[in-house]
Write a protein that holds these residues in place. Structure first.
Motif, short mmCIF file in Angstrom:
data_model
loop_
_atom_site.label_atom_id
_atom_site.label_comp_id
_atom_site.label_asym_id
_atom_site.label_seq_id
_atom_site.Cartn_x
_atom_site.Cartn_y
_atom_site.Cartn_z
N GLY A 266 -28.68 23.12 23.45
CA GLY A 266 -29.07 22.31 22.31
C GLY A 266 -30.05 21.22 22.67
N LEU A 267 -30.44 20.48 21.64
CA LEU A 267 -31.36 19.36 21.80
C LEU A 267 -30.81 18.17 21.03
CD1 LEU A 267 -34.17 18.17 22.64
CD2 LEU A 267 -34.99 18.95 20.39
N LEU A 268 -30.66 17.06 21.75
CA LEU A 268 -30.30 15.81 21.09
C LEU A 268 -31.59 15.09 20.72
CD1 LEU A 268 -28.28 13.55 20.27
CD2 LEU A 268 -28.53 12.65 22.58
N ASP A 269 -31.76 14.84 19.44
CA ASP A 269 -32.95 14.14 18.96
C ASP A 269 -32.48 13.12 17.94
OD1 ASP A 269 -35.38 13.24 18.08
OD2 ASP A 269 -36.25 15.24 17.82
N SER A 270 -32.43 11.86 18.37
CA SER A 270 -31.87 10.83 17.51
C SER A 270 -32.46 9.48 17.87
CB SER A 270 -30.35 10.80 17.65
OG SER A 270 -29.77 9.80 16.86
N GLU A 271 -32.36 8.54 16.94
CA GLU A 271 -32.77 7.17 17.22
C GLU A 271 -31.55 6.37 17.66
OE1 GLU A 271 -34.69 5.89 13.59
OE2 GLU A 271 -36.65 6.21 14.51
N ILE A 272 -31.70 5.62 18.75
CA ILE A 272 -30.60 4.83 19.28
C ILE A 272 -31.03 3.37 19.40
CG2 ILE A 272 -29.67 6.80 20.57
CD1 ILE A 272 -30.80 5.54 23.12
N PRO A 273 -30.12 2.44 19.21
CA PRO A 273 -30.47 1.03 19.37
C PRO A 273 -30.68 0.69 20.84
CG PRO A 273 -28.15 1.25 18.87
CD PRO A 273 -28.74 2.61 18.73
N SER A 274 -31.64 -0.16 21.12
CA SER A 274 -31.92 -0.53 22.51
C SER A 274 -30.72 -1.20 23.18
CB SER A 274 -33.13 -1.46 22.56
OG SER A 274 -32.89 -2.63 21.77
N SER A 275 -29.86 -1.83 22.37
CA SER A 275 -28.69 -2.52 22.93
C SER A 275 -27.68 -1.54 23.51
CB SER A 275 -28.02 -3.37 21.86
OG SER A 275 -27.56 -2.56 20.79
#
Length: 316
Positions: A266-275
């Motif tokens: 699979g592929l993880l494609d997501s936005e994550i917080p820098s914190s």
């Protein structure tokens, strides 16, 4: 009307009315007040929580616990409901542990002997396994109540080795991989944040806190879209083997973002917080060859640093 039918309808009526007088019920059921008194006494013996009030405005009141009417279940429905509740036993914390245990006991007790035997045979044949956790989350009922009633709570939250107070307005609670989480509006950060419930050391309603917000349109299905993350958002892409997919799906839970291919990779494609870079760095470093981070560069550097630190420890 037969007595058994009258008792059943009387139980439904008092549960609906909550407060009533004997004369009201006598008129409604077209029987004498003496008959109603005897019927109410029988309902109390059956477990209906009635409380009598004296005085000019007295009468009867049903206590806080409402009694649900009898419901007929098929054998398959009864077994499925039993195991749906039974599955919660692996969690060290459940919002209504005592109530769920009581309901499960009643449910089992009133089943026919053959259904109880079937359940006994299935107990060691069906299970819902979660990662073993020792984390306690004693404030789940209060968090859930606050989410439903739009209340602001003052919590003592443990993070980065110290505990600080925050005012939050919970959106809901959910369980993932053996841990409980609470998305909530944080008045300190002025946005929706995700809190781990086992890190909430204290929680109470406050009178001097901020005014509650209208969060009716934000729920467990869309809270992450409303959060905007804590700090800047970074696009995270990582290639995953079949094992990497399994771990990321279990660990990330409602965050999602994992697209699974036909071969199981699979592929993880997501936005994550820098914190949360440290959290994702530990996740991917622990996956080893089951994951390959493509971006962002900050996450790749953090994973590399963790792996080098680990390698140094094993050189000694």
């Amino acid at each position: 009307m037969s007595k058994s039918k009258r008792l059943l309808e009387l139980m439904l009526t008092v549960n609906r009315k909550r407060k009533f007088t004997v004369k009201e019920l006598a008129r409604e059921f077209r029987v004498s007040p003496r008959t109603i008194l005897r019927d109410l006494q029988e309902l109390e013996e059956l477990g209906v929580p009635l409380y009598s009030e004296v005085g000019a405005h007295g009468g009867y009141r049903v206590l806080n616990e409402r009694i649900l009417p009898p419901i007929a279940f098929t054998e398959e429905e009864a077994v499925s409901l039993f195991f749906a509740s039974h599955a919660l036993r692996h969690y060290t914390a459940v919002p209504f542990r005592a109530e769920a245990s009581s309901a499960l006991g009643k449910f089992y007790h009133y089943m026919s002997a053959d259904v109880r035997e079937r359940i006994d045979q299935m107990r060691n044949r069906v299970d819902f396994v979660i990662p073993p956790r020792q984390a306690e989350a004693p404030h789940l009922p209060l968090l859930l109540k606050a989410a439903i009633s739009s209340k602001v709570l003052r919590i003592g939250y443990r993070s980065s080795g110290h505990t600080a107070e925050r005012d939050i307005q919970p959106i809901g609670i959910y369980a993932s991989s053996g841990l409980w989480y609470c998305p909530a509006y944080c008045f300190l950060r002025q946005g929706v944040r995700l809190f781990r419930c086992d890190r909430i050391e204290t929680a109470r309603e406050v009178e001097d806190g901020p005014v509650s917000l209208d969060l009716r349109e934000i729920h467990l299905g869309n809270w992450h879209e409303a959060s905007g993350g804590e700090g800047a958002l970074l696009r995270c892409r990582a290639e995953l083997t079949e094992e990497g997919v399994r771990v990321c799906q279990a660990e990330l839970g409602a965050r999602g973002g994992v697209a699974v291919r036909q071969d199981g990779s699979g592929l993880l494609d997501s936005e994550i917080p820098s914190s949360e870079l440290d959290y994702f760095a530990r996740l991917f470093a622990g996956l080893g060859p089951s994951a390959l981070v493509k971006e962002p560069p900050e996450l790749i550097a953090a994973v590399r640093r963790l792996l080098l630190e680990t390698l140094e420890r094993y050189k000694k």
